[in-house]
Design a protein around this motif. Structure first.
Motif, PDB file in Angstrom:
ATOM      1  N   PHE A 187       0.822  -1.209   0.000  1.00 28.72           N
ATOM      2  CA  PHE A 187       0.000   0.000   0.000  1.00 28.72           C
ATOM      3  C   PHE A 187       0.859   1.263   0.000  1.00 28.72           C
ATOM      4  O   PHE A 187       0.487   2.277  -0.596  1.00 28.72           O
ATOM      5  CB  PHE A 187      -0.951  -0.009   1.195  1.00 28.72           C
ATOM      6  CG  PHE A 187      -1.961  -1.114   1.147  1.00 28.72           C
ATOM      7  CD1 PHE A 187      -2.837  -1.229   0.086  1.00 28.72           C
ATOM      8  CD2 PHE A 187      -2.032  -2.058   2.163  1.00 28.72           C
ATOM      9  CE1 PHE A 187      -3.770  -2.253   0.032  1.00 28.72           C
ATOM     10  CE2 PHE A 187      -2.959  -3.087   2.117  1.00 28.72           C
ATOM     11  CZ  PHE A 187      -3.836  -3.178   1.056  1.00 28.72           C
ATOM     12  N   VAL A 188       2.000   1.201   0.673  1.00 25.26           N
ATOM     13  CA  VAL A 188       2.919   2.341   0.664  1.00 25.26           C
ATOM     14  C   VAL A 188       3.409   2.598  -0.754  1.00 25.26           C
ATOM     15  O   VAL A 188       3.469   3.748  -1.221  1.00 25.26           O
ATOM     16  CB  VAL A 188       4.108   2.086   1.611  1.00 25.26           C
ATOM     17  CG1 VAL A 188       5.186   3.156   1.422  1.00 25.26           C
ATOM     18  CG2 VAL A 188       3.642   2.078   3.057  1.00 25.26           C
ATOM     19  N   LYS A 189       3.730   1.529  -1.465  1.00 25.65           N
ATOM     20  CA  LYS A 189       4.210   1.669  -2.841  1.00 25.65           C
ATOM     21  C   LYS A 189       3.122   2.259  -3.739  1.00 25.65           C
ATOM     22  O   LYS A 189       3.395   3.106  -4.590  1.00 25.65           O
ATOM     23  CB  LYS A 189       4.643   0.298  -3.370  1.00 25.65           C
ATOM     24  CG  LYS A 189       5.470   0.378  -4.643  1.00 25.65           C
ATOM     25  CD  LYS A 189       6.117  -0.959  -4.954  1.00 25.65           C
ATOM     26  CE  LYS A 189       7.052  -0.846  -6.146  1.00 25.65           C
ATOM     27  NZ  LYS A 189       7.736  -2.131  -6.436  1.00 25.65           N
ATOM     28  N   LEU A 190       1.886   1.840  -3.541  1.00 30.74           N
ATOM     29  CA  LEU A 190       0.777   2.385  -4.325  1.00 30.74           C
ATOM     30  C   LEU A 190       0.583   3.876  -4.028  1.00 30.74           C
ATOM     31  O   LEU A 190       0.277   4.661  -4.938  1.00 30.74           O
ATOM     32  CB  LEU A 190      -0.508   1.612  -4.021  1.00 30.74           C
ATOM     33  CG  LEU A 190      -0.547   0.157  -4.509  1.00 30.74           C
ATOM     34  CD1 LEU A 190      -1.796  -0.549  -3.988  1.00 30.74           C
ATOM     35  CD2 LEU A 190      -0.511   0.100  -6.033  1.00 30.74           C
ATOM     36  N   VAL A 223      11.322   3.538  12.445  1.00 34.67           N
ATOM     37  CA  VAL A 223      11.222   2.407  11.510  1.00 34.67           C
ATOM     38  C   VAL A 223      10.543   2.860  10.228  1.00 34.67           C
ATOM     39  O   VAL A 223      11.016   2.582   9.113  1.00 34.67           O
ATOM     40  CB  VAL A 223      10.441   1.229  12.131  1.00 34.67           C
ATOM     41  CG1 VAL A 223      10.150   0.161  11.062  1.00 34.67           C
ATOM     42  CG2 VAL A 223      11.223   0.599  13.269  1.00 34.67           C
ATOM     43  N   SER A 224       9.410   3.560  10.352  1.00 32.94           N
ATOM     44  CA  SER A 224       8.671   4.026   9.176  1.00 32.94           C
ATOM     45  C   SER A 224       9.522   4.966   8.327  1.00 32.94           C
ATOM     46  O   SER A 224       9.619   4.805   7.103  1.00 32.94           O
ATOM     47  CB  SER A 224       7.385   4.736   9.597  1.00 32.94           C
ATOM     48  OG  SER A 224       6.515   3.859  10.270  1.00 32.94           O
ATOM     49  N   ILE A 225      10.157   5.942   8.966  1.00 29.40           N
ATOM     50  CA  ILE A 225      10.946   6.927   8.231  1.00 29.40           C
ATOM     51  C   ILE A 225      12.113   6.268   7.496  1.00 29.40           C
ATOM     52  O   ILE A 225      12.316   6.474   6.290  1.00 29.40           O
ATOM     53  CB  ILE A 225      11.461   8.023   9.183  1.00 29.40           C
ATOM     54  CG1 ILE A 225      10.295   8.860   9.702  1.00 29.40           C
ATOM     55  CG2 ILE A 225      12.484   8.924   8.475  1.00 29.40           C
ATOM     56  CD1 ILE A 225      10.674   9.822  10.806  1.00 29.40           C
ATOM     57  N   PHE A 226      12.882   5.461   8.225  1.00 30.47           N
ATOM     58  CA  PHE A 226      14.065   4.851   7.618  1.00 30.47           C
ATOM     59  C   PHE A 226      13.700   3.827   6.542  1.00 30.47           C
ATOM     60  O   PHE A 226      14.320   3.788   5.480  1.00 30.47           O
ATOM     61  CB  PHE A 226      14.925   4.177   8.701  1.00 30.47           C
ATOM     62  CG  PHE A 226      15.588   5.137   9.640  1.00 30.47           C
ATOM     63  CD1 PHE A 226      16.033   6.369   9.194  1.00 30.47           C
ATOM     64  CD2 PHE A 226      15.774   4.811  10.979  1.00 30.47           C
ATOM     65  CE1 PHE A 226      16.648   7.271  10.057  1.00 30.47           C
ATOM     66  CE2 PHE A 226      16.385   5.697  11.846  1.00 30.47           C
ATOM     67  CZ  PHE A 226      16.825   6.929  11.386  1.00 30.47           C
ATOM     68  N   TYR A 227      12.676   3.015   6.816  1.00 32.16           N
ATOM     69  CA  TYR A 227      12.328   1.959   5.854  1.00 32.16           C
ATOM     70  C   TYR A 227      11.725   2.544   4.579  1.00 32.16           C
ATOM     71  O   TYR A 227      12.086   2.149   3.466  1.00 32.16           O
ATOM     72  CB  TYR A 227      11.362   0.962   6.483  1.00 32.16           C
ATOM     73  CG  TYR A 227      10.989  -0.174   5.558  1.00 32.16           C
ATOM     74  CD1 TYR A 227      11.971  -0.977   4.989  1.00 32.16           C
ATOM     75  CD2 TYR A 227       9.656  -0.437   5.245  1.00 32.16           C
ATOM     76  CE1 TYR A 227      11.639  -2.019   4.131  1.00 32.16           C
ATOM     77  CE2 TYR A 227       9.324  -1.468   4.390  1.00 32.16           C
ATOM     78  CZ  TYR A 227      10.312  -2.261   3.840  1.00 32.16           C
ATOM     79  OH  TYR A 227       9.984  -3.281   2.987  1.00 32.16           O
ATOM     80  N   TYR A 228      10.814   3.505   4.719  1.00 29.84           N
ATOM     81  CA  TYR A 228      10.195   4.086   3.527  1.00 29.84           C
ATOM     82  C   TYR A 228      11.203   4.877   2.702  1.00 29.84           C
ATOM     83  O   TYR A 228      11.097   4.949   1.477  1.00 29.84           O
ATOM     84  CB  TYR A 228       9.016   4.987   3.921  1.00 29.84           C
ATOM     85  CG  TYR A 228       7.891   4.267   4.617  1.00 29.84           C
ATOM     86  CD1 TYR A 228       7.799   2.869   4.600  1.00 29.84           C
ATOM     87  CD2 TYR A 228       6.909   4.968   5.317  1.00 29.84           C
ATOM     88  CE1 TYR A 228       6.784   2.205   5.252  1.00 29.84           C
ATOM     89  CE2 TYR A 228       5.877   4.305   5.977  1.00 29.84           C
ATOM     90  CZ  TYR A 228       5.822   2.932   5.937  1.00 29.84           C
ATOM     91  OH  TYR A 228       4.804   2.274   6.583  1.00 29.84           O
ATOM     92  N   GLN A 229      12.200   5.473   3.359  1.00 30.91           N
ATOM     93  CA  GLN A 229      13.270   6.152   2.623  1.00 30.91           C
ATOM     94  C   GLN A 229      14.152   5.126   1.919  1.00 30.91           C
ATOM     95  O   GLN A 229      14.595   5.354   0.788  1.00 30.91           O
ATOM     96  CB  GLN A 229      14.109   7.001   3.584  1.00 30.91           C
ATOM     97  CG  GLN A 229      15.214   7.810   2.920  1.00 30.91           C
ATOM     98  CD  GLN A 229      14.709   8.853   1.951  1.00 30.91           C
ATOM     99  OE1 GLN A 229      13.558   9.259   2.016  1.00 30.91           O
ATOM    100  NE2 GLN A 229      15.556   9.284   1.042  1.00 30.91           N
ATOM    101  N   CYS A 230      14.395   4.010   2.568  1.00 35.58           N
ATOM    102  CA  CYS A 230      15.178   2.932   1.963  1.00 35.58           C
ATOM    103  C   CYS A 230      14.515   2.423   0.685  1.00 35.58           C
ATOM    104  O   CYS A 230      15.177   2.212  -0.333  1.00 35.58           O
ATOM    105  CB  CYS A 230      15.346   1.784   2.970  1.00 35.58           C
ATOM    106  SG  CYS A 230      16.142   0.306   2.322  1.00 35.58           S
TER     107      CYS A 230
END
Length: 297
Positions: free
Chosen positions: A21-24, A84-91
């Motif tokens: 869903f984040v990717k969408l 976790v959200s910030i680092f992972y979504y930036q990754c």
């Protein structure tokens, strides 16, 4: 213990659904600040509403709750989930999705290592064997063997490893502090901490610039439910029952779910080699539970 195993497993599955869903949402032009901010904000609102509804019930009022952990410590601990959200979504923005997932999966050995370094808790032979299987299966399931080295980004790798470290910290803190709190209140306080941190880093412009009139409201609600409401609730209830080491292994369910969602929803090609990795990870999650399952048989 069985209830704790099921709760942690389902929490991990929910977190695995999240990345799709984040990717969408990214495909529709929303930024890192939009996605993380909406996730934390709606998650905190939902959890506090659920808690206040629960607090009005006669069953809740009849319980005598002795609070030992200060509320501000719960909020501080919640910053781990925000990171976790910030680092992972930036990754995910900087490296291929398959590589981002394998980087996040490093929380498995990191959490066991943290427990050993901080609390001197030695992992069992079964847990060590399961970790090795999970790491081997992760290499296959993530598609890393099929990814060009030139596609890697050092900044992306750094953000992925930071996300894994914060995830390991979240698992450790979730199982050791604030266990006297009602599950909903504990989760609400922790997500409030995550929300405050994210709003400091990314001022919540989406609340005023009209983004919520578009599809961000939809994505924010979906991502908050699967990434901010279900996992913390289930982890808050399940991790204290089974411990951090076993929780970290069961949390590897996130990867198989992410691979299946990528194949079925995003229509990404998932090779036989990756499905083999999924099977190895699933078997690794069963391994440390063999003794318990035999005792129940």
């Amino acid at each position: 213990m069985l209830k704790g195993i099921i709760l942690v497993f389902l929490g991990a599955c929910s977190f695995g659904i999240l990345s799709t869903f984040v990717k969408l949402a990214y495909h529709e032009g929303y930024t890192l600040g939009d996605v993380t901010g909406a996730q934390a904000f709606f998650g905190a609102v939902i959890l506090w509403v659920l808690f206040f509804i629960q607090s009005k019930t006669s069953t809740y009022r009849a319980k005598e709750i002795k609070i030992i952990t200060p509320w501000w410590k719960m909020i501080m601990a919640g910053t781990c989930t925000g990171l976790v959200s910030i680092f992972y979504y930036q990754c995910v923005k900087l490296v291929p999705n398959s590589v981002a997932i394998i980087l996040l999966m490093q929380f498995i050995w990191m959490s066991i290592l943290l427990e050993f370094l901080i609390f001197k808790k030695k992992p069992s032979g079964l847990q060590l064997g399961a970790v090795l299987l999970v790491l081997g299966g992760t290499v296959l399931a993530s598609g890393m063997l099929e990814t060009s080295i030139s596609a890697l980004n050092l900044k992306g790798i750094g953000f992925g490893l930071l996300a894994a470290l914060c995830y390991a910290g979240f698992l450790m803190l979730s199982g050791r502090i604030g266990n006297e709190y009602p599950t909903l209140k504990k989760s609400a306080l922790m997500i409030t901490g995550a929300c405050i941190l994210i709003f400091i880093i990314f001022p919540p412009a989406f609340l005023f610039n009209g983004a919520l009139a578009g599809s961000l409201l939809k994505w924010g609600l979906i991502i908050s439910v699967f990434g901010t409401v279900i996992p913390p609730l289930f982890y808050a209830e399940g991790v204290p029952k089974i411990g951090t080491a076993l929780s970290s292994i069961l949390s590897a369910a996130e990867l198989p779910v992410a691979v299946m969602m990528a194949g079925f929803v995003l229509q990404e090609q998932v090779s036989f080699l990756r499905w083999m990795g999924v099977a190895i990870i699933l078997s690794a999650m069963i391994l440390p539970n063999l003794k318990y399952l035999k005792r129940k048989a």
